[in-house]
Each structure stands twice: as structure tokens, then as C-alpha cells.
Scaffold this active site. Sequence first.
Site, mmCIF file in Angstrom:
data_model
loop_
_atom_site.group_PDB
_atom_site.id
_atom_site.type_symbol
_atom_site.label_atom_id
_atom_site.label_comp_id
_atom_site.label_asym_id
_atom_site.label_seq_id
_atom_site.Cartn_x
_atom_site.Cartn_y
_atom_site.Cartn_z
ATOM 1 N N ASP A 7 0.845 -1.197 0.000
ATOM 2 C CA ASP A 7 0.000 0.000 0.000
ATOM 3 C C ASP A 7 0.881 1.247 0.000
ATOM 4 O O ASP A 7 1.315 1.723 1.043
ATOM 5 C CB ASP A 7 -0.914 -0.012 1.231
ATOM 6 C CG ASP A 7 -1.820 1.224 1.285
ATOM 7 O OD1 ASP A 7 -1.913 1.935 0.262
ATOM 8 O OD2 ASP A 7 -2.433 1.441 2.344
ATOM 9 N N LYS A 41 1.789 7.956 0.378
ATOM 10 C CA LYS A 41 2.197 8.012 1.783
ATOM 11 C C LYS A 41 3.576 8.655 1.898
ATOM 12 O O LYS A 41 4.360 8.615 0.951
ATOM 13 C CB LYS A 41 2.293 6.583 2.342
ATOM 14 C CG LYS A 41 0.965 5.901 2.579
ATOM 15 C CD LYS A 41 1.184 4.492 3.132
ATOM 16 C CE LYS A 41 -0.134 3.761 3.346
ATOM 17 N NZ LYS A 41 -1.004 4.355 4.356
ATOM 18 N N GLU A 82 -7.923 2.641 0.560
ATOM 19 C CA GLU A 82 -8.199 1.641 -0.477
ATOM 20 C C GLU A 82 -8.760 0.342 0.057
ATOM 21 O O GLU A 82 -9.467 -0.376 -0.658
ATOM 22 C CB GLU A 82 -6.905 1.365 -1.277
ATOM 23 C CG GLU A 82 -5.950 0.336 -0.677
ATOM 24 C CD GLU A 82 -5.364 0.742 0.667
ATOM 25 O OE1 GLU A 82 -5.374 1.954 0.990
ATOM 26 O OE2 GLU A 82 -4.901 -0.143 1.411
ATOM 27 N N ARG A 142 -11.029 -0.423 2.256
ATOM 28 C CA ARG A 142 -12.496 -0.522 2.330
ATOM 29 C C ARG A 142 -13.106 -0.738 0.945
ATOM 30 O O ARG A 142 -14.152 -1.355 0.808
ATOM 31 C CB ARG A 142 -13.058 0.735 3.023
ATOM 32 C CG ARG A 142 -12.776 2.023 2.307
ATOM 33 C CD ARG A 142 -12.870 3.241 3.237
ATOM 34 N NE ARG A 142 -11.688 3.375 4.091
ATOM 35 C CZ ARG A 142 -11.527 4.320 5.009
ATOM 36 N NH1 ARG A 142 -12.473 5.223 5.212
ATOM 37 N NH2 ARG A 142 -10.425 4.374 5.731
HETATM 38 N N1 BES Z 1 -3.102 0.209 5.186
HETATM 39 C C1 BES Z 1 -3.427 1.471 5.730
HETATM 40 C C2 BES Z 1 -3.630 1.440 7.244
HETATM 41 C C3 BES Z 1 -2.429 1.084 8.072
HETATM 42 C C4 BES Z 1 -1.645 2.082 8.627
HETATM 43 C C5 BES Z 1 -2.117 -0.229 8.321
HETATM 44 C C6 BES Z 1 -0.555 1.750 9.409
HETATM 45 C C7 BES Z 1 -1.020 -0.553 9.104
HETATM 46 C C8 BES Z 1 -0.244 0.435 9.655
HETATM 47 C C9 BES Z 1 -4.711 1.986 5.098
HETATM 48 O O1 BES Z 1 -4.926 1.618 3.782
HETATM 49 C C10 BES Z 1 -4.622 3.469 5.101
HETATM 50 O O2 BES Z 1 -3.772 3.990 4.434
HETATM 51 N N2 BES Z 1 -5.501 4.113 5.846
HETATM 52 C C11 BES Z 1 -5.524 5.526 5.926
HETATM 53 C C12 BES Z 1 -6.948 5.979 5.774
HETATM 54 C C13 BES Z 1 -7.083 7.457 5.553
HETATM 55 C C14 BES Z 1 -6.531 7.841 4.205
HETATM 56 C C15 BES Z 1 -8.555 7.807 5.640
HETATM 57 C C16 BES Z 1 -4.949 5.925 7.276
HETATM 58 O O3 BES Z 1 -5.162 5.188 8.253
HETATM 59 O O4 BES Z 1 -4.264 6.918 7.343
HETATM 60 ZN ZN ZN Z 2 -4.029 -0.151 3.200
HETATM 61 MN MN MN Z 3 -3.986 2.912 2.410
#
Ligand code: BES
Ligand code: ZN
Ligand code: MN
Length: 503
Positions: free
Chosen positions: A273, A280, A352, A354
Amino acid sequence: MADGIEIGFGPLGQSGQCPGGSGDLVVFVGDDLTLGSAARDALGASGADLVARAAASEKFKGRSLTALSLPAPGGVEADRLVVVGLGSDKDRAKTDWPVLGGFTASKVSGRTARIVLDWPGATVTAAQAGEFALGARLRTYTFDRYKTKKKPDAEEKAGTALTLLLADHDAASREGDTARSLSDSVILARDLVNEPPNVLYPEEFARRAADLAKLGVEIEVLEPARMRELGMGALLAVAQGSVREPRIVIMRWNGGPAGEAPVALIGKGVIFDSGGVSIKPGGGMEDMKGDMGGAAAVVGALHALAARKARCNVVGAIGIVENMPDGGSYRPSDILTSMSGQTIEVINTDAEGRLVLADVITHVIRSAKPKAIVDLATLTGAIIVALGQDIAGMFSNDDALAGNIHAAGEATGEKVWRMPLIPAYDKAIDSKFADMKNTGGRHGGAATAASFIKRYVEEVPWAHLDIAGVAMSSNASEINRSWGAGWGVRLLDRLIRDHYEAR
Ligand code: BES
Ligand code: ZN
Ligand code: MN
């Protein structure tokens, strides 16, 4: 993967003998330092005295999860004697058997060890010995597939053979088989989480899941053409920035009555991701190879159920994609049509998971008509902020299911904490242009993500486990030293065993 240790079982009377004539002898004492009768037999009168003197000089008090290691006394056929502390009567009454097994395995230094499961007041049951064995095997797992120079003791440890000695050793040996297959299932999940995404891209992940066919699991793999026919516009949008094609793997274990509605286990399998166009920050991005921890847990759980021929119908389904930025990527402001027909405005391409889950859930509801759904996903950073790394967040529309999962968590040590679902979270994802948006803003990020998924589960009893904090980058514990925890395999196996299996 180091193939772990071998564990056998034998009668307490064998504690004085040692097949190889060497290795470790392990005995247990409480905080009064008194040995059990089998341990005393093994050590002889002078041995017991030596333990007392060594304990005094080393300030070993027999406290829970402490150990004393010394050269074996004369007359004892072993190289080393390891004395493991069990603490007070109270500590002993609430012994965590996998943890004790893991701790003990970490204190063994020889190629072989005889472990005398006997202490004053103890009657170790076969089931407890099985849990001890489970913990020992999980503790000794290491992921060193890509190290060309293995740590000197790693290879040696891999071949270690432990023999657990207890009265009920025949029954324990059967429990040991169960422990072995369950630990293999957890290790399978750990391997998947630890593997890098260049090796474990979606097709390869699907191949490894399809290996479960060997255990009698029915496998169906959906490729992009089929996903397009089904109208999976949400999952496909996430995948479209990657040169790697997505896959969905459906795994059916039909161990229950024909025609009985299955329990569905659904996993997020984002093999990497990057965030996509909403990329990110670079720091720590390498951790996002673990964004398939939910899918790994589902594959591990199906492995466990099939290996022990569970008497239930379970369908596992995993959505496997890579989230990458590219000229062809989906982008913020895109409006997607999911398989359910509901439309989604993309606010952030990093939300992504969800989107992947939404289409997999709709497909499972339509094709398998499950009586309950449990999804596992490394879904939000927000759940880590809320709960940390030792407990997963649970959201559910069904109190009974939530209670059962909570109980399975307490029983296995894979704990969950229930979080609220209230209308305000649902309102937060209403969109100006579409039925919903894929993020609800910074506040309550784990809960608005759960509310998004809730819009896809229709009326099916459902629980969502946000495992972002527990699946990867794990804190070291007595039963795990690996980055990928394989979290959820034991929880799901226990949930099914206690609540969905015919006896
Ligand atoms: N895979 C990430 C969540 C995650 C973060 C898993 C750290 C493990 C460790 C997920 O896809 C994500 O990026 N979530 C975002 C959502 C936001 C954009 C609404 C997040 O948590 O920042
Ligand atoms: Zn993710
Ligand atoms: Mn993500």
C-alpha cells in the site's frame, strides 16, 4: 522459514533417561523452589540440593517466567539442567500455557530437551501440554529465507527436538498433533505477512492460497475479466495503478452438513500500500508490505480448519491487490460504482482497503449466502492511535457474534476491544456527488472506515476486526519474535470451534 522444532511426548517415568544421553533437562518450580516428585526422581537427592544452592547463589526465586540454567549435576544424563519458575500458587492457577511453552523453548540451549511437566500440586492435562507445545513452536519461528548468512544458532535451533513428559502422554500426543497443525497455520500466515511484495504479488499470493486444495479446500480464483463482469468497480479501481493484476480467492471448507449456510471470513489483501496518488510519506513505507495481514489470517484459518477437518462450513474470501501511483491510477474525485450498485466518491486513494472489502463482501453475500461475516483488515492507522499494538479493534452489528469473538480473543490471547458504531459515523461518509465517500475525515478514522464497510454487509450478522496494530511490526512476545504476527489465525479457529461446529 526455519521449520521450527520437533515436539514429542513421553511418560514421566522417562525423565531419568535420555535417548541421546545429552541435551537439556527442564524442570519447573514455584516460588518455594520445591520440585515435583518426577523432577526429584530425575535429579536424585544431590540434584535437588544443587538446585537449592544454585538458586541461592544466582538469586533465582522461582518467579513466573524466570529461569536458571546450570550444568547438569553428576548422575543426571543431560548436559544442562534448566529450572523454570512458575511463581506463586496464584500465578500457577492462571498459567498461560502457550506463553509458558514459548518461554521454556527460549531457554533450551541443547539439540534435545526433556521437559518434565510436573511440579507440586500439578496435574498437567493433555490439552495444557498441547498449548505448551503450540507456544514452543510459535516462539522458535524465524523468517530468514532471504538471509544468505544465517545466524550461527538458527539452523541448529531449527532441528531442536523437545520431549514433553507427563502422565497423560498418549492423549497429549493427540493434542500435540492439533498444536502442530495450528502452529503450521499461524506460521503460514506469518510467512505471507513477512514476504516482500516483489515476491508475493497478487498472482503468487493466490497460488499460495490455492495450495490449500491439498487439504481438501475448494478453491476458486477470480481474475480481472470476471471481476469486470461482476461489476467490481471499487476493487478494480484500487488495482488499476499497478502492473500486477488483482486476484480474488474464494476458499470453501465444507466440513459441515451439506446446504448449511457457511460462516464467511473475509480478508484485506493489499500486498503493498503505497497510498497510490495520495501517496504516503516515505518513512516507514516499507511496513506496507504487511497490508495483507487480514488475507493472511484468513488463509491461515482455512488451513487450520481443513487440517483438523472441522465439522463446519466456512468460506474464506480474500481480495488481493497492489495500491500504486501511476498514469493509469484511480484518483481523488473519481466516482466508482461498486458491485452492490452503490457509488463511491474517492477522496483519498490511500483509503483503499475498504474499497477492496466492499466488492469482496458483496460477492460473498450473493454467492455464498453466509450466516455470519467476519472481516479482518489492516484498515486504519487510527485504530493504532486508539488501541496500540496489543489489541485489535472490533466493530459489529451483532452483539452475540461480537461476544463470541471477544471470548475467542480472551481464550487465545488474540484480544479484541469492541468499538462503537453510531449514526454520526455513517453520516460522516455521505458525499456531495455520490452515495458515499471513501473517507470520513480525521476524526474517528477507524469508526468511519467501519461504517463504510457496514454499508455493504446488508443485514448479515457481521464483525469487522481492524488489525492494523496487531498484524505487523509486532511487539516481541513469549510466543512471537517475528515482524508478521500471523494474528487472527488462532482467534478464528477458536471462534469456529466454540460456536459453529457440530460436536
Ligand atoms: N493500510 C493502511 C492502514 C495502516 C496504517 C495499516 C498503518 C497498518 C499500519 C490503510 O490503507 C490506510 O492507508 N488508511 C488511511 C486511511 C485514511 C486515508 C482515511 C490511514 O489510516 O491513514
Ligand atoms: Zn491499506
Ligand atoms: Mn492505504
